[in-house]
Design a protein around this motif. Structure first.
Motif, PDB file in Angstrom:
ATOM      1  N   UNK A   6       0.821  -1.217   0.000  1.00 42.35           N
ATOM      2  CA  UNK A   6       0.000   0.000   0.000  1.00 42.35           C
ATOM      3  C   UNK A   6       0.847   1.256   0.000  1.00 42.35           C
ATOM      4  N   UNK A   7       1.969   1.218   0.712  1.00 43.35           N
ATOM      5  CA  UNK A   7       2.874   2.373   0.694  1.00 43.35           C
ATOM      6  C   UNK A   7       3.446   2.562  -0.702  1.00 43.35           C
ATOM      7  N   UNK A   8       3.805   1.465  -1.357  1.00 44.59           N
ATOM      8  CA  UNK A   8       4.333   1.549  -2.717  1.00 44.59           C
ATOM      9  C   UNK A   8       3.297   2.164  -3.659  1.00 44.59           C
ATOM     10  N   UNK A   9       2.045   1.717  -3.549  1.00 47.48           N
ATOM     11  CA  UNK A   9       0.984   2.248  -4.409  1.00 47.48           C
ATOM     12  C   UNK A   9       0.728   3.729  -4.131  1.00 47.48           C
ATOM     13  N   UNK A  10       0.709   4.097  -2.855  1.00 45.68           N
ATOM     14  CA  UNK A  10       0.464   5.499  -2.502  1.00 45.68           C
ATOM     15  C   UNK A  10       1.604   6.395  -2.977  1.00 45.68           C
ATOM     16  N   UNK A  15       3.696  10.467  -6.173  1.00 47.85           N
ATOM     17  CA  UNK A  15       4.895  10.936  -6.869  1.00 47.85           C
ATOM     18  C   UNK A  15       4.644  11.121  -8.357  1.00 47.85           C
ATOM     19  N   UNK A  16       3.911  10.194  -8.968  1.00 43.27           N
ATOM     20  CA  UNK A  16       3.706  10.266 -10.414  1.00 43.27           C
ATOM     21  C   UNK A  16       2.511  11.144 -10.773  1.00 43.27           C
ATOM     22  N   UNK A  17       1.323  10.737 -10.338  1.00 43.98           N
ATOM     23  CA  UNK A  17       0.112  11.438 -10.781  1.00 43.98           C
ATOM     24  C   UNK A  17      -0.016  12.838 -10.196  1.00 43.98           C
ATOM     25  N   UNK A  18       0.237  12.983  -8.905  1.00 40.10           N
ATOM     26  CA  UNK A  18       0.017  14.281  -8.254  1.00 40.10           C
ATOM     27  C   UNK A  18       1.167  15.244  -8.517  1.00 40.10           C
ATOM     28  N   UNK A  19       2.387  14.827  -8.156  1.00 39.40           N
ATOM     29  CA  UNK A  19       3.522  15.741  -8.282  1.00 39.40           C
ATOM     30  C   UNK A  19       4.044  15.832  -9.718  1.00 39.40           C
ATOM     31  N   UNK A  49       8.025  15.604 -16.582  1.00 33.92           N
ATOM     32  CA  UNK A  49       7.237  14.790 -15.651  1.00 33.92           C
ATOM     33  C   UNK A  49       7.989  13.543 -15.211  1.00 33.92           C
ATOM     34  N   UNK A  50       8.647  12.868 -16.151  1.00 32.44           N
ATOM     35  CA  UNK A  50       9.354  11.639 -15.788  1.00 32.44           C
ATOM     36  C   UNK A  50      10.587  11.914 -14.930  1.00 32.44           C
ATOM     37  N   UNK A  51      11.281  13.003 -15.219  1.00 33.91           N
ATOM     38  CA  UNK A  51      12.426  13.369 -14.369  1.00 33.91           C
ATOM     39  C   UNK A  51      11.943  13.696 -12.963  1.00 33.91           C
ATOM     40  N   UNK A  56      11.246  12.339  -7.247  1.00 36.48           N
ATOM     41  CA  UNK A  56      10.365  12.148  -6.086  1.00 36.48           C
ATOM     42  C   UNK A  56      10.489  10.742  -5.520  1.00 36.48           C
ATOM     43  N   UNK A  57      10.584   9.744  -6.395  1.00 32.02           N
ATOM     44  CA  UNK A  57      10.717   8.360  -5.935  1.00 32.02           C
ATOM     45  C   UNK A  57      12.041   8.156  -5.211  1.00 32.02           C
TER      46      UNK A  57
END
Length: 236
Positions: A6-10, A15-19, A49-51, A56-57
């Motif tokens: 769940x932490x990985x999914x969140x 990190x991807x969709x929001x930020x 976006x990918x950078x 973020x990850x």
């Protein structure tokens, strides 16, 4: 693994969709004056976006999970060279395998279900200038493989696999990997592409299972995308 599924999914969602996509991508859209998804400048947004997603990850891993490189599997040196070579060969084999064993029967299936020809939608904007084509190659061949392998295999697949085994991890991460490859088109074309990407994600999970080194996966993904981009650009 230190992090739960769940932490990985969140983390992936935030990190991807929001930020990366909404915040950094939205700002880039506004600054570049993009009003359509067909605008060639969207490839620049993709790079930004990918950078941001990678950054973020990595920030989350570094701050919350010390020793993440060993847990995710990021090894360089001689091992990295061997695994990178293995990954490059795997990518060269995976592309035709997916094209023949997966894409062909799925194309027939979705064509029969829809009553019309099914084709994978073009994942690259049209009318690319030379500079925009170069940016597209950089995004597809170098940046996107790092971002996607870091999250989908290194973070998500690994967290599921360590708890529930290879197949559940491969299928679950493959389904999410396929879902993010959404391209607006007729439903049969869009779902065809996404389903092909699900099987591609499973294949990439197998590479990770065999080598345990994200370097191998990034190399596989890079070669896979190189073939795909070359075929798209040379066919225009």
């Amino acid at each position: 693994m230190d992090w739960s599924v769940w932490e990985a999914l969140l983390v992936g969602l935030f990190a991807n969709l929001v930020l990366a996509q909404a915040l950094f991508g939205g700002i880039a859209y506004a600054l570049l004056g993009i009003t359509s998804t067909d605008d060639p400048k969207t490839v620049i947004v993709g790079v930004i976006a990918d950078v941001a997603w990678i950054g973020c990850t990595l920030l989350w891993l570094q701050r919350r999970h010390a020793g993440w490189r060993e847990r995710v599997g990021v090894f360089f040196g001689r091992r990295g060279l061997r695994d990178g070579a293995f990954g490059a060969i795997a990518g060269a084999l995976l592309y035709p395998l997916i094209a023949v064993a997966v894409a062909v029967p799925l194309t027939v299936l979705f064509g029969a279900l829809s009553g019309r020809d099914a084709t994978t939608p073009d994942q690259l904007p049209g009318n690319l200038s030379t500079a925009e084509a170069a940016v597209t190659v950089i995004l597809a061949v170098f940046i996107a493989p790092i971002a996607e392998e870091l999250f989908f295999r290194g973070v998500l697949f690994r967290s599921i696999r360590d708890r529930r085994g290879f197949w559940l991890g491969a299928v679950a991460s493959g389904l999410l990997f396929g879902s993010v490859h959404y391209v607006p088109a007729a439903w049969q074309d869009t779902v065809l592409l996404q389903t092909i990407m699900v099987f591609t994600g499973i294949g990439l999970a197998w590479v990770y299972e065999r080598r345990g080194n994200l370097v191998a996966n990034v190399a596989t993904h890079m070669v896979f995308n190189t073939i795909g981009v070359a075929l798209i650009l040379t066919s225009r």
